[in-house]
Design a protein around this motif. Structure first.
Motif, short mmCIF file in Angstrom:
data_model
loop_
_atom_site.label_atom_id
_atom_site.label_comp_id
_atom_site.label_asym_id
_atom_site.label_seq_id
_atom_site.Cartn_x
_atom_site.Cartn_y
_atom_site.Cartn_z
N VAL A 119 0.83 -1.21 0.00
CA VAL A 119 0.00 0.00 0.00
C VAL A 119 0.86 1.26 0.00
CG1 VAL A 119 -1.69 1.34 1.32
CG2 VAL A 119 -2.03 -1.12 1.00
N ILE A 120 1.87 1.36 0.87
CA ILE A 120 2.66 2.59 0.91
C ILE A 120 3.46 2.78 -0.38
CG2 ILE A 120 4.65 1.61 2.17
CD1 ILE A 120 3.26 5.24 2.33
N GLU A 121 4.00 1.72 -0.93
CA GLU A 121 4.76 1.85 -2.18
C GLU A 121 3.84 2.31 -3.32
OE1 GLU A 121 7.93 1.94 -2.17
OE2 GLU A 121 8.27 1.03 -0.22
N ALA A 122 2.62 1.78 -3.38
CA ALA A 122 1.68 2.18 -4.42
C ALA A 122 1.23 3.64 -4.23
CB ALA A 122 0.48 1.24 -4.43
N ILE A 123 1.03 4.05 -3.00
CA ILE A 123 0.65 5.44 -2.73
C ILE A 123 1.74 6.38 -3.24
CG2 ILE A 123 0.37 7.16 -0.89
CD1 ILE A 123 -1.12 4.97 0.70
N LYS A 124 2.99 6.07 -2.93
CA LYS A 124 4.10 6.93 -3.33
C LYS A 124 4.18 7.08 -4.85
CE LYS A 124 6.99 8.28 -0.80
NZ LYS A 124 7.10 9.61 -0.21
N LYS A 125 3.78 6.05 -5.58
CA LYS A 125 3.86 6.07 -7.04
C LYS A 125 2.62 6.65 -7.71
CE LYS A 125 6.90 2.08 -7.27
NZ LYS A 125 6.91 0.64 -7.34
N ARG A 126 1.45 6.47 -7.10
CA ARG A 126 0.21 6.72 -7.84
C ARG A 126 -0.72 7.79 -7.27
NH1 ARG A 126 -1.52 0.63 -7.89
NH2 ARG A 126 -3.57 1.54 -8.23
N ALA A 127 -0.62 8.11 -6.02
CA ALA A 127 -1.59 9.04 -5.44
C ALA A 127 -1.31 10.49 -5.86
CB ALA A 127 -1.58 8.93 -3.92
N PRO A 128 -2.36 11.24 -6.17
CA PRO A 128 -2.19 12.65 -6.55
C PRO A 128 -1.96 13.53 -5.32
CG PRO A 128 -4.51 12.07 -6.62
CD PRO A 128 -3.76 10.81 -6.28
N ILE A 129 -0.75 13.39 -4.78
CA ILE A 129 -0.34 14.11 -3.57
C ILE A 129 1.02 14.73 -3.87
CG2 ILE A 129 0.28 13.89 -1.13
CD1 ILE A 129 -1.62 11.39 -1.10
N TRP A 130 1.13 16.03 -3.58
CA TRP A 130 2.37 16.76 -3.87
C TRP A 130 2.93 17.35 -2.59
CZ3 TRP A 130 -2.23 17.05 -6.46
CH2 TRP A 130 -2.24 16.49 -7.75
N GLU A 141 10.16 24.73 -1.64
CA GLU A 141 10.36 24.10 -2.94
C GLU A 141 9.40 22.92 -3.09
OE1 GLU A 141 13.97 21.84 -5.36
OE2 GLU A 141 14.34 22.62 -3.37
N TRP A 142 8.70 22.90 -4.24
CA TRP A 142 7.86 21.74 -4.56
C TRP A 142 8.76 20.61 -5.04
CZ3 TRP A 142 3.01 21.28 -3.15
CH2 TRP A 142 2.28 22.43 -2.86
N LEU A 143 8.53 19.43 -4.49
CA LEU A 143 9.34 18.28 -4.86
C LEU A 143 8.72 17.57 -6.07
CD1 LEU A 143 10.10 16.81 -1.35
CD2 LEU A 143 11.44 18.41 -2.69
N PRO A 144 9.57 16.93 -6.89
CA PRO A 144 9.02 16.14 -8.00
C PRO A 144 8.16 15.02 -7.41
CG PRO A 144 11.43 16.23 -8.10
CD PRO A 144 11.01 16.88 -6.81
#
Length: 167
Positions: A119-130, A141-144
Motif C-alpha cells: 500500500v505505501i509503495e503504491a501510494i508513493k507512485k500513484r496518489a495525486p499528492i504533492w 520548494e515543490w518536490l518532484p
C-alpha cells in the motif's frame, strides 16, 4: 475529511485534522485477525542534505480517495481477508507531524506486513499528492512527484474552450 468506507474492507481518507493512529488500529481490528501492521509517515528534519522545517501536502482529495481505495482493493485481492485504513494529511505539517498512516489487519502477520508495504509503495507512485518542503531560510520548494498527466504533450483539439462555452 474525504473518505470512502463503502467497500467494507477499507477506509480511505484525506484529512485536514491530525491523523490518529488509534483510529487506524480500531478500524482494522477484527476478532478473526491475529495481526495488525501499521506504517506511519512523519515529516523529517532533512532531505537530500538540506534542513527542513516542515512540509505542505497538496492533494486532489476526490481523486486521491479513489486511488487509495483502488490500491486497497488490489491489496485485498492479493491478501484476501485483510482490512485497511489509510489516511493522508492535506495541509502544512511541522517536523515530526504524521503525514500518512496505514493500518492492515489480517489473520496472520505475513499478510499484514506484505500488504502494508504494498500500500505505501503504491501510494508513493500513484496518489495525486504533492509535497512542498519548507526550509529554515524561509524558502520553499515543490518536490518532484506524481503527475496527473502521463503524456508530455496535450492535444488541444480535445479540450473545450471554457471561456466561450454557453455564450
Amino acid at each position: 475529511m474525504n473518505s470512502n468506507p463503502a467497500c467494507g474492507y477499507a477506509i480511505c481518507e484525506i484529512r485536514t485534522q491530525p491523523i490518529c493512529i488509534n483510529q487506524a488500529i480500531e478500524a482494522v481490528r477484527d476478532v478473526s485477525h491475529g495481526a495488525i501492521d501499521t506504517f506511519l509517515g512523519v515529516v523529517r528534519n532533512h532531505h537530500q542534505g538540506k534542513a527542513v522545517t516542515g512540509i505542505t501536502y497538496d492533494v486532489h482529495s476526490t481523486l486521491a480517495v479513489k486511488v487509495l481505495d483502488t490500491i486497497c482493493s488490489e491489496a485485498n485481492s492479493l491478501w484476501p481477508g485483510t482490512r485497511y485504513y489509510v489516511a493522508h494529511y492535506h495541509g502544512k505539517l511541522a517536523v515530526g507531524g504524521i503525514s500518512v498512516v496505514i493500518a492492515v489487519g489480517s489473520a496472520h502477520r505475513a499478510a499484514s506486513f506484505e500488504a502494508c508495504r504494498y500500500v505505501i509503495e503504491a501510494i508513493k507512485k500513484r496518489a495525486p499528492i504533492w509535497k512542498q518542503e519548507h526550509y529554515p531560510d524561509g524558502k520553499s520548494e515543490w518536490l518532484p512527484g506524481h503527475s496527473l498527466l502521463t503524456e508530455t504533450t496535450i492535444n488541444t483539439d480535445d479540450c473545450n474552450d471554457l471561456t466561450t462555452s454557453g455564450s
